[in-house]
Every structure is written in C-alpha cells, then in structure tokens.
Design a protein around this motif. Structure first.
Motif, PDB file in Angstrom:
ATOM      1  N   GLY A  66       1.604   7.370   6.344  1.00  0.00           N
ATOM      2  CA  GLY A  66       1.201   8.575   5.624  1.00  0.00           C
ATOM      3  C   GLY A  66       1.555   9.832   6.403  1.00  0.00           C
ATOM      4  N   GLU A 105       1.350  13.644   5.588  1.00  0.00           N
ATOM      5  CA  GLU A 105      -0.082  13.854   5.412  1.00  0.00           C
ATOM      6  C   GLU A 105      -0.690  14.340   6.719  1.00  0.00           C
ATOM      7  N   TYR A 153       4.968  10.664   4.446  1.00  0.00           N
ATOM      8  CA  TYR A 153       4.422  11.501   3.380  1.00  0.00           C
ATOM      9  C   TYR A 153       3.886  12.838   3.891  1.00  0.00           C
ATOM     10  N   THR A 201       0.827  -1.201   0.000  1.00  0.00           N
ATOM     11  CA  THR A 201       0.000   0.000   0.000  1.00  0.00           C
ATOM     12  C   THR A 201       0.865   1.256   0.000  1.00  0.00           C
ATOM     13  N   SER A 202       1.940   1.231   0.741  1.00  0.00           N
ATOM     14  CA  SER A 202       2.859   2.374   0.762  1.00  0.00           C
ATOM     15  C   SER A 202       3.502   2.595  -0.606  1.00  0.00           C
ATOM     16  N   LEU A 248       2.080   2.070  -3.401  1.00  0.00           N
ATOM     17  CA  LEU A 248       1.090   2.635  -4.327  1.00  0.00           C
ATOM     18  C   LEU A 248       1.358   4.117  -4.583  1.00  0.00           C
ATOM     19  N   LYS A 249       1.680   4.826  -3.524  1.00  0.00           N
ATOM     20  CA  LYS A 249       1.948   6.268  -3.665  1.00  0.00           C
ATOM     21  C   LYS A 249       3.156   6.496  -4.570  1.00  0.00           C
ATOM     22  N   LEU A 250       4.181   5.665  -4.390  1.00  0.00           N
ATOM     23  CA  LEU A 250       5.406   5.823  -5.179  1.00  0.00           C
ATOM     24  C   LEU A 250       5.260   5.328  -6.614  1.00  0.00           C
ATOM     25  N   SER A 251       4.252   4.496  -6.882  1.00  0.00           N
ATOM     26  CA  SER A 251       4.069   3.967  -8.239  1.00  0.00           C
ATOM     27  C   SER A 251       3.540   5.028  -9.204  1.00  0.00           C
ATOM     28  N   ASP A 252       3.064   6.135  -8.655  1.00  0.00           N
ATOM     29  CA  ASP A 252       2.566   7.251  -9.464  1.00  0.00           C
ATOM     30  C   ASP A 252       1.512   6.779 -10.461  1.00  0.00           C
TER      31      ASP A 252
END
Length: 128
Positions: A74, A80, A78, A17-18, A20-24
């Motif tokens: 997050g 957030e 990140y 899941t973490s 996912l953010k980096l996969s853009d």
C-alpha cells in the motif's frame, strides 16, 4: 515442506488482497477473478500446512506476514500514507508472531494433526 507451502499461501493472500484495490469493488472482471483465485489457492495451501503445523502458529504467521506485506505494498505501490503509529503497529504485529512462536516452542508442540492421541474410548479399550 510446510514452510514452503506457508510462504506460497502468504504470497497468494497478499496478491489477492492487493488485487482487491484494482477490482474496484468487484466491478472489474479480471482483478475480481484474480482476487477469488488468489484467496482460494491461499486457503487451500494454508489447509495443507495445518496438517503438520498448529493452527494458531500457522494462522498467526499467515495473517501477520500478509498484513505487514500489504501495508508495504500500500505504501509503495498505492502511495498510501504510513504514520509513525502505524509503523509501531507493524512492529508489534511482528513481535507478537515471534512471541507466539517462541512461547509455543518453550512449552512443547501439540501432537501433529492426523496423529491423534488415544481418546477416552480407545484408552478404555486398552485397559487390562
């Protein structure tokens, strides 16, 4: 043993899941590969846990722990925003899993997977 597998499944799900953010949006190859591999391994381990643990309990722990850990990642990694209302949600998530587990222990556990009780057909064949 199932607790170790469940912990590994949670860690892999949180990792995926973490990523996912980096996969853009699945436009970057290696983070996308990490997402797919992480989820695949996580679900495999979760399926192994379900051989000895009730699905409701295992999934509640897996999803709630993953949610709480990803919220923390997050916030820390990140940067957030985390509001007071969201913190209440995290506490309620943890409380819900604890109550599911305590409630399940209070009423006894169902038969473990792989060891089904007698079905109507086998019960009928056992009658004198």
């Amino acid at each position: 043993m199932h607790w170790a597998l469940l912990a590994a499944a949670i860690a892999l799900e949180v990792f995926a899941t973490s990523m996912l953010k980096l996969s853009d949006g699945f436009t970057k190859l290696w983070p996308t590969v990490a997402v797919l591999a992480g989820y695949a391994c996580s679900f495999y381990l979760l399926s192994r846990v379900l051989l000895t643990m009730p699905v409701g309990t295992a999934y509640a722990i897996w999803s709630a722990a993953g949610t709480v850990l990803v919220v923390g990642i997050g916030f820390v990694a990140y940067h957030e925003r985390l509001t007071a209302l969201q913190l209440v949600g995290v506490v309620l998530t943890i409380t819900g899993v604890v109550l599911l587990n305590v409630g399940g222990q209070a009423h006894g556990s169902p038969e473990p997977a792989g060891e089904p009780g007698p079905t109507a057909a086998t019960a009928a064949s056992l009658e004198p």
